[in-house]
Design an enzyme around this catalytic site. Structure first.
Site, PDB file in Angstrom:
ATOM      1  N   ASP A   1       2.009   1.662   3.093  1.00 48.25           N
ATOM      2  CA  ASP A   1       3.832   1.136   3.867  1.00 48.25           C
ATOM      3  C   ASP A   1       4.762   1.493   3.215  1.00 48.25           C
ATOM      4  O   ASP A   1       5.485   1.533   4.395  1.00 48.25           O
ATOM      5  CB  ASP A   1       3.422  -0.348   3.213  1.00 48.25           C
ATOM      6  CG  ASP A   1       1.354  -1.084   3.201  1.00 48.25           C
ATOM      7  OD1 ASP A   1       0.982  -0.261   4.734  1.00 48.25           O
ATOM      8  OD2 ASP A   1       1.290  -1.600   2.384  1.00 48.25           O
TER       9      ASP A   1
ATOM     10  N   HIS B   1       1.187  -1.358  -0.310  1.00 46.29           N
ATOM     11  CA  HIS B   1       0.135   0.076  -0.241  1.00 46.29           C
ATOM     12  C   HIS B   1       0.762   1.748   0.137  1.00 46.29           C
ATOM     13  O   HIS B   1       2.185   1.369   0.524  1.00 46.29           O
ATOM     14  CB  HIS B   1      -0.798   0.314   1.148  1.00 46.29           C
ATOM     15  CG  HIS B   1      -1.914  -0.703   1.488  1.00 46.29           C
ATOM     16  ND1 HIS B   1      -1.383  -2.073   2.156  1.00 46.29           N
ATOM     17  CD2 HIS B   1      -2.907  -1.506   1.054  1.00 46.29           C
ATOM     18  CE1 HIS B   1      -2.177  -3.090   2.372  1.00 46.29           C
ATOM     19  NE2 HIS B   1      -3.722  -2.599   2.169  1.00 46.29           N
TER      20      HIS B   1
HETATM   21  C1  XLS Z   1      -7.241  -7.063   4.087  1.00 48.23           C
HETATM   22  C2  XLS Z   1      -6.916  -6.758   2.977  1.00 48.23           C
HETATM   23  C3  XLS Z   1      -5.734  -5.776   2.744  1.00 48.23           C
HETATM   24  C4  XLS Z   1      -5.362  -6.071   0.789  1.00 48.23           C
HETATM   25  C5  XLS Z   1      -4.988  -4.901   0.460  1.00 48.23           C
HETATM   26  O1  XLS Z   1      -7.918  -7.548   5.423  1.00 48.23           O
HETATM   27  O2  XLS Z   1      -6.467  -8.333   3.086  1.00 48.23           O
HETATM   28  O3  XLS Z   1      -4.905  -6.702   3.418  1.00 48.23           O
HETATM   29  O4  XLS Z   1      -5.676  -7.085   1.193  1.00 48.23           O
HETATM   30  O5  XLS Z   1      -5.371  -3.038   0.645  1.00 48.23           O
END
Ligand code: XLS
Ligand code: NI
Ligand code: NI
Length: 443
Positions: free
Chosen positions: A111, A108
């Site tokens: 991140d 993200h």
């Molecule tokens: C959360 C989601 C997130 C997505 C990416 O539950 O799995 O991690 O994979 O935004």
């Protein structure tokens, strides 16, 4: 394989390259099943899996939970300047990924580098890290499987991002997606993910569901058109999840998203990124979600993890259920593989797993489960009567009146006459236990 690269500091000292040593090895820092270049079902294991390390869980998550403070204190989080701190984190990420010998990562925007409330400053920070990531990717051979924007953590998104009732918030979501798309494209990212964390509602009493879903679709079209204009050739993925953090999320499950993509004319550009724990939260097996996607030609990518059968939330544990993953690999193999995506470990080590080695054990275990499942699934499909049993169940549609029915040639009266002429059908076993035993025999 990728070359191991560390920054000026080595963060995972004492742990070297993780290699394949075979099932008999008792080295916890080795693969027992994953042999990247081994050919299974016509492709190398690496080509089948395209394993990716998730930036958020592995290098950002800190073990904190609603009851307690962080337990994972990351040495790469020390510097005061956000960009310098983020470069250390990136050094740690690439060191980890290359020591595991993997070739992909996912992130993200937030991140990669901490964001502020200033859009221009965020763009400056992200650009700086994109330049840094380019060098790291070139030096290591590691690639970006997908990028995404976090449109759920900041308080402005408490009522959603693209489905927020306030256009001003939606526009902020657009700013973030633009920057995340620019970063993904600049890094040669192969896909882009939309997980609608807060695209849904907490209470219907204050929600115009129809209008919110139309905004959601319009937002996706707008983002997609922008990315295509910038030359992005990859696939967009929607990641279904039924609930958490909102009570009801619009991307509930694979079937719901399929209907949404169809209704809003998004099928040409979007596929699905399916996550194990999201499937089980929706009341499905992971296998069910994979099959729905595969049958629709939308099986794009996987977020690998597992839930806890006693808990009703997204525990994001590392995968370790060989039966679940073997049955999943059978569906993936029969579908001809993942379309554009790979297997991203959207999984986190537990709050009390506090050794640097724990992150390695977790990934090694997850990777080996998939590798073993791939081999097993291929054996079942090639060497057993599994496929034949399933095909034979439908043999009555392969000729005669059954075939005519499939071809649309029979009326309701024809069905009635056939039934009247042929008496009561024989009972035919579904052989479920036989098939369950067969899977275990090959494992
Ligand atoms: C959360 C989601 C997130 C997505 C990416 O539950 O799995 O991690 O994979 O935004
Ligand atoms: Ni996920
Ligand atoms: Ni999840």
């Amino acid at each position: 394989m990728s070359n191991i690269i560390t920054g000026e500091k080595e963060f995972f000292k004492g742990i070297g390259a993780i290699g394949y040593e075979g099932p008999e090895s008792d080295n916890p820092f080795a693969f027992r099943w994953y042999d990247a270049n081994k050919v299974v079902a016509g492709k190398t294991m690496q080509e089948h899996m395209r394993f990716a390390v998730a930036y958020w869980h592995s290098f950002v998550g800190n073990g904190g939970d609603p009851f307690g403070e962080p337990t994972h204190v990351h040495p790469w989080d020390a510097k005061a300047d956000a960009v310098e701190r983020a470069k250390d984190k990136m050094d740690a990420a690439f060191e980890f990924i290359t020591k595991l010998g993997l070739t992909y990562y996912c992130f993200h925007d937030v991140d990669v580098v901490d964001y502020t409330n200033d859009i221009k400053e965020n763009e400056r920070r992200l650009n700086a890290l994109v330049e840094y990531a380019k060098e790291k990717q070139a030096a290591s051979g590691v690639k970006l499987l997908w990028g995404t924007a976090n449109l759920f953590s900041h308080r402005r998104y408490m009522n959603g991002a693209s489905t927020n009732p306030d256009f001003h918030v939606l526009a902020h979501g657009g700013a973030q997606v633009k920057a995340a798309l620019d970063a993904t494209i600049a890094l040669g990212g192969e896909n882009y993910v939309f997980w609608g964390g807060r695209e849904g509602y907490m209470s219907l009493l204050n929600t115009n569901m129809k209008r919110e879903q139309e905004h959601f679709a319009k937002f996706l079209h707008t983002a997609k058109d922008y990315a295509r204009k910038q030359g992005f050739k990859g696939t967009f993925f929607i990641e279904p999840k039924p609930c958490e953090p909102t009570k009801h999320q619009y991307d509930y499950d694979a079937a719901t998203v399929l209907g949404f993509l169809q209704k809003y004319d998004l099928l040409n550009d979007f596929k699905l990124n399916l996550e194990v724990n999201h499937a089980t939260l929706a009341g499905h097996t992971f296998q069910h979600e994979l099959q729905v996607a595969a049958d629709a030609g939308l099986l794009g990518s996987i977020d690998a993890n597992r839930g806890d059968t006693q808990n009703g939330w997204d525990t994001d544990q590392f995968p370790n259920d060989i039966n679940e993953i073997t049955e999943s690999m059978m569906i993936i193999l029969e579908a001809g593989g993942l379309q554009g995506g790979g297997i991203n470990f959207d999984a986190k080590i537990r709050r009390n797993s506090t050794d640097p080695a724990d992150l390695f054990y977790a990934h090694i275990g997850g990777i080996d489960i998939f590798a073993r499942a791939l081999i097993t699934a291929d054996n079942i499909l090639q060497k057993s009567d599994y496929k034949k049993i399933r095909t034979d169940r439908y043999a009555s549609f392969d000729g005669g009146k059954g075939k005519e029915f499939e071809e649309g040639k029979l009326s309701l009266e024809d069905l009635r006459n056939y039934a009247a002429e042929n008496g009561e059908p024989a009972t035919i076993s579904g052989k479920q236990e036989y098939l369950e035993n067969l899977i275990n025999r090959f494992i």
